[in-house]
Design a protein around this motif. Structure first.
Motif, PDB file in Angstrom:
ATOM      1  N   ASN A  80       3.824  -2.314  -0.638  1.00 24.37           N
ATOM      2  CA  ASN A  80       3.452  -2.095  -2.156  1.00 24.37           C
ATOM      3  C   ASN A  80       2.449  -1.132  -2.257  1.00 24.37           C
ATOM      4  O   ASN A  80       2.831  -0.328  -3.402  1.00 24.37           O
ATOM      5  CB  ASN A  80       2.629  -3.411  -2.722  1.00 24.37           C
ATOM      6  CG  ASN A  80       3.822  -4.526  -3.126  1.00 24.37           C
ATOM      7  OD1 ASN A  80       5.117  -4.254  -3.450  1.00 24.37           O
ATOM      8  ND2 ASN A  80       3.386  -5.580  -3.286  1.00 24.37           N
ATOM      9  N   HIS A 135       5.569  -6.661  -5.699  1.00 25.09           N
ATOM     10  CA  HIS A 135       5.624  -7.993  -4.911  1.00 25.09           C
ATOM     11  C   HIS A 135       6.786  -8.947  -5.147  1.00 25.09           C
ATOM     12  O   HIS A 135       7.130  -9.827  -4.121  1.00 25.09           O
ATOM     13  CB  HIS A 135       4.277  -9.107  -4.866  1.00 25.09           C
ATOM     14  CG  HIS A 135       2.857  -8.622  -4.053  1.00 25.09           C
ATOM     15  ND1 HIS A 135       3.184  -8.402  -2.706  1.00 25.09           N
ATOM     16  CD2 HIS A 135       1.856  -8.257  -4.560  1.00 25.09           C
ATOM     17  CE1 HIS A 135       1.980  -7.986  -2.351  1.00 25.09           C
ATOM     18  NE2 HIS A 135       1.246  -7.913  -3.408  1.00 25.09           N
ATOM     19  N   GLU A 167       1.548  -6.079   1.628  1.00 19.90           N
ATOM     20  CA  GLU A 167       0.736  -5.240   1.008  1.00 19.90           C
ATOM     21  C   GLU A 167       0.540  -3.755   0.985  1.00 19.90           C
ATOM     22  O   GLU A 167       0.328  -2.891   0.093  1.00 19.90           O
ATOM     23  CB  GLU A 167      -0.696  -5.925   1.196  1.00 19.90           C
ATOM     24  CG  GLU A 167      -1.069  -7.269   1.028  1.00 19.90           C
ATOM     25  CD  GLU A 167      -0.810  -7.658  -0.661  1.00 19.90           C
ATOM     26  OE1 GLU A 167      -0.665  -6.802  -1.086  1.00 19.90           O
ATOM     27  OE2 GLU A 167      -1.181  -8.856  -0.723  1.00 19.90           O
ATOM     28  N   HIS A 172       0.976  -2.909  -8.934  1.00 19.19           N
ATOM     29  CA  HIS A 172       1.140  -3.381  -7.482  1.00 19.19           C
ATOM     30  C   HIS A 172       1.896  -4.562  -7.307  1.00 19.19           C
ATOM     31  O   HIS A 172       2.564  -5.043  -6.648  1.00 19.19           O
ATOM     32  CB  HIS A 172      -0.567  -3.644  -7.140  1.00 19.19           C
ATOM     33  CG  HIS A 172      -0.510  -4.351  -5.817  1.00 19.19           C
ATOM     34  ND1 HIS A 172      -0.374  -3.496  -4.598  1.00 19.19           N
ATOM     35  CD2 HIS A 172      -0.701  -5.379  -5.141  1.00 19.19           C
ATOM     36  CE1 HIS A 172      -0.548  -4.145  -3.620  1.00 19.19           C
ATOM     37  NE2 HIS A 172      -0.538  -5.334  -3.974  1.00 19.19           N
ATOM     38  N   GLU A 173       1.543  -5.821  -8.339  1.00 17.66           N
ATOM     39  CA  GLU A 173       1.909  -7.054  -8.454  1.00 17.66           C
ATOM     40  C   GLU A 173       3.339  -7.181  -8.760  1.00 17.66           C
ATOM     41  O   GLU A 173       4.158  -7.799  -8.416  1.00 17.66           O
ATOM     42  CB  GLU A 173       1.026  -8.150  -9.609  1.00 17.66           C
ATOM     43  CG  GLU A 173      -0.376  -8.055  -9.154  1.00 17.66           C
ATOM     44  CD  GLU A 173      -0.644  -8.506  -7.634  1.00 17.66           C
ATOM     45  OE1 GLU A 173      -0.063  -8.866  -6.941  1.00 17.66           O
ATOM     46  OE2 GLU A 173      -2.034  -7.901  -7.352  1.00 17.66           O
ATOM     47  N   TYR A 193      -3.921  -2.416   3.133  1.00 16.13           N
ATOM     48  CA  TYR A 193      -3.333  -1.913   2.202  1.00 16.13           C
ATOM     49  C   TYR A 193      -3.365  -0.279   2.436  1.00 16.13           C
ATOM     50  O   TYR A 193      -2.363   0.344   2.430  1.00 16.13           O
ATOM     51  CB  TYR A 193      -4.154  -2.179   0.897  1.00 16.13           C
ATOM     52  CG  TYR A 193      -4.140  -3.700   0.409  1.00 16.13           C
ATOM     53  CD1 TYR A 193      -4.706  -4.476   1.105  1.00 16.13           C
ATOM     54  CD2 TYR A 193      -3.520  -3.653  -0.896  1.00 16.13           C
ATOM     55  CE1 TYR A 193      -4.577  -6.030   0.821  1.00 16.13           C
ATOM     56  CE2 TYR A 193      -3.595  -5.275  -1.193  1.00 16.13           C
ATOM     57  CZ  TYR A 193      -4.110  -6.009  -0.521  1.00 16.13           C
ATOM     58  OH  TYR A 193      -3.966  -7.302  -0.916  1.00 16.13           O
TER      59      TYR A 193
HETATM   60 ZN   LIG Z   1      -0.767  -7.471  -3.184  1.00 17.42          ZN
END
Ligand SMILES: [Zn+2]
Length: 249
Positions: free
Chosen positions: A33, A11, A30, A7-8, A88
């Motif tokens: 992703n 970004h 969000e 996930h990160e 999300y």
């Molecule tokens: Zn995030």
């Protein structure tokens, strides 16, 4: 650990390269992703279909709870326990639904999504820029989907109310009476089962709902229809499956 890492990493692209405004539209980074994480998770665990986010049944269960809030709300106006769903899960599940089952054409979706990234890299897109860019590349009006999925909390509820046969000099037709009591329309995947056990799958486009939430589908049939089922593969987040199947009484 895999989940947070994948996930990160995303970004770096959303919102660091495609610079959407996270304070106003958290779903644009969000959600995007999380959408891409659906695929990295499938690849990492060698799965073929999402079990959690992206899975239509999990979303339908949440949508049916009535707790859903629009993804379009700024993050500080979403009750904290619902942030994960609104910003999300919902946008990710919606984009997965669009790619896999509404367009049902991953190459077309990917070309449009890449074009959005290319056009808006190092710029500051708003939701309308995303919607317009996708429609422009897809050549398709998706306003019904953007409105229902991102701005509102409408639910999908497709139903088959009844089926009748009509015979004339040209042969026998089945009249399948469909309705969409949920406010969010969807294309309709129908499976017809005939008296001889044969089945036939048909896709009706979302445009059948343009004139209202009832539609009669007429089809020439080789023999008597004994069962009609909507969305037999459970690809769509239908909040009430009890009305999806008609059986000859
Ligand atoms: Zn995030």
């Amino acid at each position: 650990m895999f989940g947070v890492t994948t996930h990160e990493l995303g970004h770096e692209w959303f919102p660091m390269v495609v610079g959407s405004n996270e304070r106003l539209y958290a779903w644009m980074d969000e959600g995007f992703n999380t959408f891409i994480n659906i695929y990295s998770t499938l690849a990492f665990y060698s799965d073929t279909a999402p079990r959690d986010r992206g899975n239509a049944i999990q979303w339908a269960r949440f949508a049916a709870s009535g707790l859903d809030v629009p993804s379009m709300l700024p993050a500080d106006r979403v009750p904290p326990p619902l942030l994960g769903q609104a910003e999300y899960n919902k946008p990710a599940t919606g984009l997965y639904l669009l790619r896999e089952h509404i367009l049902a054409d991953t190459a077309r979706f990917d070309a449009a999504f890449r074009e959005y990234i290319r056009r808006w890299a190092y710029k500051h897109p708003t939701p309308a820029d995303f919607f317009r860019s996708m429609e422009d590349r897809l050549g398709e009006d998706l306003s019904w989907f953007w409105r229902g999925w991102f701005y509102r909390t409408d639910v999908v509820d497709l139903a088959v109310d009844s089926v009748r046969a009509r015979t004339d000099s040209t042969g026998t037709s089945a009249l399948v009476y469909l309705s969409s009591p949920g406010a969010l329309p969807m294309p309709v995947d129908l499976r017809l089962t005939y008296a001889n056990g044969a089945t036939e799958d048909v896709r009706l486009p979302v445009e059948i709902w343009y004139l209202g939430n009832r539609y009669t589908y007429q089809r020439k049939v080789p023999t008597e229809v004994v069962k009609v089922e909507i969305d037999p593969k459970q690809n769509f987040p239908d909040v009430r499956r009890g009305n999806n199947t008609w059986m000859k009484p």
